[in-house]
Write a protein that holds these residues in place. Structure first.
Motif, PDB file in Angstrom:
ATOM      1  N   ILE A  24      -5.291   5.163  10.410  1.00  0.00           N
ATOM      2  CA  ILE A  24      -4.803   4.263   9.351  1.00  0.00           C
ATOM      3  C   ILE A  24      -4.330   5.080   8.153  1.00  0.00           C
ATOM      4  N   ILE A  25      -5.121   6.080   7.795  1.00  0.00           N
ATOM      5  CA  ILE A  25      -4.725   6.958   6.685  1.00  0.00           C
ATOM      6  C   ILE A  25      -3.430   7.690   7.021  1.00  0.00           C
ATOM      7  N   GLU A  26      -3.330   8.194   8.244  1.00  0.00           N
ATOM      8  CA  GLU A  26      -2.106   8.883   8.673  1.00  0.00           C
ATOM      9  C   GLU A  26      -0.895   7.957   8.559  1.00  0.00           C
ATOM     10  N   ALA A  64       0.817  -1.211   0.000  1.00  0.00           N
ATOM     11  CA  ALA A  64       0.000   0.000   0.000  1.00  0.00           C
ATOM     12  C   ALA A  64       0.853   1.264   0.000  1.00  0.00           C
ATOM     13  N   GLN A  65       1.940   1.266   0.768  1.00  0.00           N
ATOM     14  CA  GLN A  65       2.747   2.478   0.841  1.00  0.00           C
ATOM     15  C   GLN A  65       3.450   2.771  -0.485  1.00  0.00           C
ATOM     16  N   GLU A  66       3.557   1.762  -1.339  1.00  0.00           N
ATOM     17  CA  GLU A  66       4.167   1.963  -2.649  1.00  0.00           C
ATOM     18  C   GLU A  66       3.129   2.273  -3.723  1.00  0.00           C
ATOM     19  N   LYS A  67       1.947   1.651  -3.606  1.00  0.00           N
ATOM     20  CA  LYS A  67       0.979   1.727  -4.697  1.00  0.00           C
ATOM     21  C   LYS A  67      -0.092   2.802  -4.517  1.00  0.00           C
ATOM     22  N   LEU A  68      -0.439   3.133  -3.266  1.00  0.00           N
ATOM     23  CA  LEU A  68      -1.502   4.117  -3.078  1.00  0.00           C
ATOM     24  C   LEU A  68      -1.043   5.501  -3.529  1.00  0.00           C
ATOM     25  N   THR A  69      -1.851   6.121  -4.353  1.00  0.00           N
ATOM     26  CA  THR A  69      -1.567   7.458  -4.880  1.00  0.00           C
ATOM     27  C   THR A  69      -2.214   8.516  -3.984  1.00  0.00           C
ATOM     28  N   PRO A  70      -1.838   9.778  -4.150  1.00  0.00           N
ATOM     29  CA  PRO A  70      -2.524  10.840  -3.385  1.00  0.00           C
ATOM     30  C   PRO A  70      -4.035  10.832  -3.634  1.00  0.00           C
ATOM     31  N   GLU A  71      -4.433  10.488  -4.852  1.00  0.00           N
ATOM     32  CA  GLU A  71      -5.868  10.419  -5.165  1.00  0.00           C
ATOM     33  C   GLU A  71      -6.548   9.298  -4.375  1.00  0.00           C
ATOM     34  N   ASP A  72      -5.836   8.181  -4.194  1.00  0.00           N
ATOM     35  CA  ASP A  72      -6.380   7.071  -3.407  1.00  0.00           C
ATOM     36  C   ASP A  72      -6.566   7.481  -1.950  1.00  0.00           C
ATOM     37  N   ILE A  73      -5.595   8.220  -1.424  1.00  0.00           N
ATOM     38  CA  ILE A  73      -5.693   8.702  -0.042  1.00  0.00           C
ATOM     39  C   ILE A  73      -6.896   9.632   0.112  1.00  0.00           C
ATOM     40  N   ILE A  74      -7.113  10.493  -0.874  1.00  0.00           N
ATOM     41  CA  ILE A  74      -8.278  11.388  -0.855  1.00  0.00           C
ATOM     42  C   ILE A  74      -9.574  10.572  -0.843  1.00  0.00           C
ATOM     43  N   HIS A  86     -11.819  -0.607   3.902  1.00  0.00           N
ATOM     44  CA  HIS A  86     -10.783  -1.642   3.873  1.00  0.00           C
ATOM     45  C   HIS A  86     -10.671  -2.268   2.479  1.00  0.00           C
ATOM     46  N   ALA A  87     -11.811  -2.468   1.834  1.00  0.00           N
ATOM     47  CA  ALA A  87     -11.794  -3.031   0.481  1.00  0.00           C
ATOM     48  C   ALA A  87     -11.039  -2.120  -0.478  1.00  0.00           C
ATOM     49  N   THR A  88     -11.173  -0.805  -0.294  1.00  0.00           N
ATOM     50  CA  THR A  88     -10.494   0.151  -1.174  1.00  0.00           C
ATOM     51  C   THR A  88      -8.986  -0.014  -1.102  1.00  0.00           C
ATOM     52  N   ILE A  89      -8.447  -0.202   0.091  1.00  0.00           N
ATOM     53  CA  ILE A  89      -7.002  -0.379   0.238  1.00  0.00           C
ATOM     54  C   ILE A  89      -6.541  -1.625  -0.512  1.00  0.00           C
ATOM     55  N   PHE A  90      -7.254  -2.722  -0.331  1.00  0.00           N
ATOM     56  CA  PHE A  90      -6.882  -3.966  -1.017  1.00  0.00           C
ATOM     57  C   PHE A  90      -7.038  -3.824  -2.530  1.00  0.00           C
ATOM     58  N   ASN A  91      -8.132  -3.236  -2.961  1.00  0.00           N
ATOM     59  CA  ASN A  91      -8.375  -3.111  -4.402  1.00  0.00           C
ATOM     60  C   ASN A  91      -7.333  -2.222  -5.071  1.00  0.00           C
ATOM     61  N   LYS A  92      -6.960  -1.125  -4.421  1.00  0.00           N
ATOM     62  CA  LYS A  92      -5.963  -0.217  -4.990  1.00  0.00           C
ATOM     63  C   LYS A  92      -4.580  -0.877  -5.060  1.00  0.00           C
TER      64      LYS A  92
END
Length: 227
Positions: free
Chosen positions: A188-190, A101-111, A141-147
């Protein structure tokens, strides 16, 4: 009372009946111990017995119904052993997803994750349907896994988490942990934004076990719901 979901264009009749019945079992429109019959469900959905029977079999595989030949089909009771198994699986996998997640999640995903938290805050603030709070929790939680490209893993988690989800639903409508859930989602987001794995793991453990102190309380309040 049965609540009908909208049928997706690509869903078969079996998939639609299965999904609708599962949602109604998870949200206690059908409570543990209730009997459901094929003729009744055929009439409600205006369908033949084949997709209904197939949906019943799938629900049985999920441990949501028990099928007794010559006797009937009954909503299963919540198993604390299956609940514990689901918590163990979720905790292990959700902690493992951090490095990806720390590699793949984009700023848009965090938003997107922050918007889900805002929606949950709105439900509590304006007294909206608390049931939606439960589905937003799952969606978070599903969003984190899907992203991260792990949608199949999330589906596996969901498949084993039926009793865990039913117990979480009881906790959600009680509102005992609602404010804490929002705070933990923000943490979790932080942790994802700051790449703080220690914080992430700590909050995930606390978050997934919020329900544990309520187990005996709910078993006493709803004794017929549990094995």
């Amino acid at each position: 009372m049965m609540k009908f979901a909208l049928k997706n264009l690509k869903e078969s009749n079996r998939e639609y009946v299965y999904r609708t019945l599962k949602e109604n079992i998870i949200n206690f429109s059908y409570v543990p111990g209730d009997m459901i019959s094929e003729p009744e469900i055929c009439s409600l959905f205006n369908m033949s017995r084949t997709p209904i029977r197939e949906a019943f079999i799938k629900l049985s595989e999920d441990n949501l119904v028990n099928i007794y030949p010559q006797k009937g089909t009954f909503i299963s009771k919540i198993s604390t052993s299956r609940l514990d198994e689901a918590m163990f699986m979720r905790e292990s996998l959700e902690k493992s997803v951090f490095k990806v997640a720390q590699e793949k999640l984009t700023p848009e995903d965090i938003i997107e994750l922050k918007k889900l938290v805002k929606f949950q805050e709105g439900i509590l603030e304006f007294g909206s349907d608390i049931k939606e709070f439960f589905y937003l929790d799952n969606q978070f939680h599903a969003t984190i896994f899907n992203k991260c490209g792990f949608s199949s893993i999330w589906n596996s988690i969901e498949n084993i988490s039926q009793d865990y989800n039913r117990f979480r639903f009881l906790d959600t409508i009680s509102k005992i942990n609602a404010t804490k859930v929002i705070e933990q989602h923000s943490q979790i987001i932080e942790a994802l934004e700051t790449k703080n794995e220690k914080l992430f793991n700590q909050i995930i453990s606390e978050h997934l076990r919020n329900i544990c102190p309520q187990l005996e309380l709910f078993k006493e309040k709803f004794p017929n719901y549990f094995e």
